[in-house]
Write a protein that holds these residues in place. Structure first.
Motif, PDB file in Angstrom:
ATOM      1  N   PHE A 345       0.840  -1.205   0.000  1.00 17.24           N
ATOM      2  CA  PHE A 345       0.000   0.000   0.000  1.00 17.24           C
ATOM      3  C   PHE A 345       0.872   1.251   0.000  1.00 17.24           C
ATOM      4  CE2 PHE A 345      -2.737   3.292   1.685  1.00 17.24           C
ATOM      5  CZ  PHE A 345      -3.983   2.996   1.162  1.00 17.24           C
ATOM      6  N   PHE A 346       1.942   1.232   0.812  1.00 19.78           N
ATOM      7  CA  PHE A 346       2.818   2.405   0.855  1.00 19.78           C
ATOM      8  C   PHE A 346       3.567   2.569  -0.471  1.00 19.78           C
ATOM      9  CE2 PHE A 346       6.965   4.364   1.878  1.00 19.78           C
ATOM     10  CZ  PHE A 346       6.499   5.611   2.282  1.00 19.78           C
ATOM     11  N   GLN A 347       3.985   1.474  -1.084  1.00 22.94           N
ATOM     12  CA  GLN A 347       4.690   1.563  -2.357  1.00 22.94           C
ATOM     13  C   GLN A 347       3.804   2.143  -3.449  1.00 22.94           C
ATOM     14  OE1 GLN A 347       5.919  -2.477  -2.992  1.00 22.94           O
ATOM     15  NE2 GLN A 347       7.777  -2.291  -1.728  1.00 22.94           N
ATOM     16  N   LEU A 348       2.494   1.888  -3.350  1.00 26.28           N
ATOM     17  CA  LEU A 348       1.551   2.328  -4.388  1.00 26.28           C
ATOM     18  C   LEU A 348       0.669   3.473  -3.916  1.00 26.28           C
ATOM     19  CD1 LEU A 348       0.347  -1.206  -5.593  1.00 26.28           C
ATOM     20  CD2 LEU A 348       2.121   0.213  -6.619  1.00 26.28           C
ATOM     21  N   HIS A 349       1.066   4.176  -2.841  1.00 24.43           N
ATOM     22  CA  HIS A 349       0.146   5.165  -2.264  1.00 24.43           C
ATOM     23  C   HIS A 349      -0.155   6.310  -3.239  1.00 24.43           C
ATOM     24  CE1 HIS A 349       3.959   7.243  -1.318  1.00 24.43           C
ATOM     25  NE2 HIS A 349       3.239   8.358  -1.307  1.00 24.43           N
ATOM     26  N   ALA A 350       0.811   6.682  -4.099  1.00 26.87           N
ATOM     27  CA  ALA A 350       0.551   7.743  -5.068  1.00 26.87           C
ATOM     28  C   ALA A 350      -0.483   7.290  -6.098  1.00 26.87           C
ATOM     29  CB  ALA A 350       1.854   8.148  -5.755  1.00 26.87           C
ATOM     30  N   GLU A 351      -0.307   6.076  -6.636  1.00 26.72           N
ATOM     31  CA  GLU A 351      -1.276   5.551  -7.616  1.00 26.72           C
ATOM     32  C   GLU A 351      -2.639   5.319  -6.977  1.00 26.72           C
ATOM     33  OE1 GLU A 351       2.719   5.033  -9.045  1.00 26.72           O
ATOM     34  OE2 GLU A 351       1.748   4.443  -7.164  1.00 26.72           O
ATOM     35  N   ILE A 352      -2.646   4.866  -5.730  1.00 27.08           N
ATOM     36  CA  ILE A 352      -3.922   4.640  -5.035  1.00 27.08           C
ATOM     37  C   ILE A 352      -4.656   5.959  -4.829  1.00 27.08           C
ATOM     38  CG2 ILE A 352      -4.948   3.927  -2.840  1.00 27.08           C
ATOM     39  CD1 ILE A 352      -2.785   1.789  -2.649  1.00 27.08           C
ATOM     40  N   GLY A 353      -3.919   7.004  -4.409  1.00 26.58           N
ATOM     41  CA  GLY A 353      -4.557   8.320  -4.227  1.00 26.58           C
ATOM     42  C   GLY A 353      -5.137   8.846  -5.520  1.00 26.58           C
TER      43      GLY A 353
END
Length: 453
Positions: A345-353
């Protein structure tokens, strides 16, 4: 009054050597076998053998004179022995090949054996064409692999029975979980020590609990499984469980029932109950909740993964950003799941946001730097807990090793270099776990002293 039916195997029928010259029959593995068509006759009875010879073969072979008849018998018998030797070599090749294959060890479907054989034949044609027939004789069909695994399982079970006879003390571990077909599966393990202090840990059986999973059901399944391997109940010293109420209930739990069974065989034997150390460590790790982080993560992950369209769209977004890994589910049953989800989740937090904003479900916590700092911290702590959990797993480990792992991790948390309040939240439950481990070590030392002075 009806008479009792006789059984063929108790009639004591014996093969007559004269049948070889008269009816072209010989004896193979205590069974009459026709030399002409290689068919077996169930009962070594002259009437049955003569009927078989006369019906399909009599007209053709009655014309042979005595001398020619004996030559024909010898020729057919030699051909049969040659055929049997070929089958024996093929069977030896088959056994060696199945021993070498890793289909079952790799948890692959048995049907892949045929694909492996096809690849082997193709490689043999290129590398060693003269050996192609040897590879072709190897049988890797589903039935062959299944039969071989069944033989191995039977041999391991026989070895376990022999080993159990030498135990001077043993303990049992049980764990119940539900599989993907909603059937409760009871896993049973045994750990024993012999007079030379050689420790043996083995998986006994996986028992499907198709009906209820009450204490009586678990106890009955446990006793039946251990009786099959021939345990001496008077040598049982302890039982490890996951702390389920039906197992540890004081009045009618499985532990109480098993203790009564042990004391029936040995009234002076003290039977103890332990909570699984790895399960206790997993429960301790759950005290580090940090709901301000986990609630957001679980809610966001469920939104993306719950619907197929959202999941597909999110994967497309990742592929456009040249990211090959996706976002896994969070599962409470899997103890190591939370750390993997937080890290991803932290690795993809920009894409998730970005994705959540496009869906009209913005995650404001991802835009707040102060709150975003909690996410990597929790992820790092959970990753260290997962490493601790993995280090505690494995075979042939003593309680002292568990104590050293827990105590070392506890000292790192309380070293004073980390002032984050979430870190100290783990120290108290880990202290309790260390105390219980110290108690187990004391009991373990006492048990060894009892049996070896």
């Amino acid at each position: 009054m009806l008479s009792k039916k006789r059984k063929v195997d108790i009639e004591g029928r014996i093969f007559n050597d004269n049948w070889k010259d008269h009816f072209f029959f010989c004896e193979v593995n205590s069974k009459p076998v026709c030399l002409i068509c290689s068919q077996q006759v169930a009962v070594a009875k002259e009437y049955n053998i003569k009927r078989h010879y006369v019906t399909p073969h009599g007209e053709k072979y009655d014309k042979y004179a005595v001398r020619l008849r004996m030559q024909k018998v010898n020729k057919l018998e030699a051909a049969l022995k040659k055929q049997q030797s070929v089958f024996t070599k093929s069977r030896e090749t088959h056994d060696g090949a199945v021993k070498a294959n890793k289909i079952a060890a790799a948890l692959k479907p048995y049907s892949e054996g045929e694909f492996i054989k096809a690849c082997m034949l193709t490689a043999a044609e290129l590398v060693c064409p003269e050996k192609r027939q040897a590879f072709g004789n190897i049988s890797l069909s589903r039935n062959t692999v299944a039969e071989r695994i069944g033989d191995l399982a039977g041999d391991l079970n026989s070895q376990l029975k022999d080993k159990v006879k030498s135990f001077i003390a043993f303990s049992v571990a049980v764990d119940e979980s539900t599989d993907m077909t909603d059937v409760a599966q009871l896993g049973i393990f045994i750990c024993g020590v012999d007079a030379s202090l050689t420790v043996t840990e083995e998986f006994v059986e996986m028992v499907p609990m198709t009906n209820t999973t009450m204490a009586n059901d678990v106890f009955s399944s446990l006793v039946k499984a251990l009786d099959r391997v021939g345990v001496d109940w008077s040598h049982a010293v302890s039982m490890a469980t996951d702390g389920a109420p039906s197992v540890v209930r004081k009045k009618a739990g499985v532990v109480v029932k098993l203790g009564e069974t042990v004391q029936t065989g040995n009234p002076e034997q003290e039977f103890r109950n332990f909570h699984c150390i790895i399960h206790q460590e997993a429960l301790c790790s759950r005290t580090l909740k940090m709901d301000n982080v986990m609630d957001v993560v679980i809610k966001t992950v469920n939104f993306i993964r719950a619907k197929g369209l959202s999941h597909q769209q999110f994967d497309i977004l990742l592929s456009e950003s040249n990211i090959g890994h996706g976002l896994p589910y969070h599962t409470e049953v899997r103890w190591l799941s939370r750390g993997v989800v937080l890290k991803r989740f932290f690795q993809l937090h920009a894409e998730i946001g970005l994705f959540m904003n496009e869906k009209g479900k913005p995650v404001t916590e991802l835009d707040d730097p102060d709150r975003l700092h909690d996410l990597p911290f929790l992820g790092d702590i959970i990753e260290h807990l997962n490493m601790l959990n993995v280090n505690m797993q494995g075979r042939s480990k003593l309680v002292t090793e568990y104590y050293n792992s827990i105590r070392g991790f506890q000292i790192k948390l309380g070293c004073g270099r980390c002032n984050y309040p979430g870190a100290t939240q783990l120290i108290s439950p880990l202290c309790s776990l260390c105390v219980s481990l110290m108690g187990i070590m004391t009991i373990w030392t006492g048990t060894m002293t009892k049996y070896h002075g």
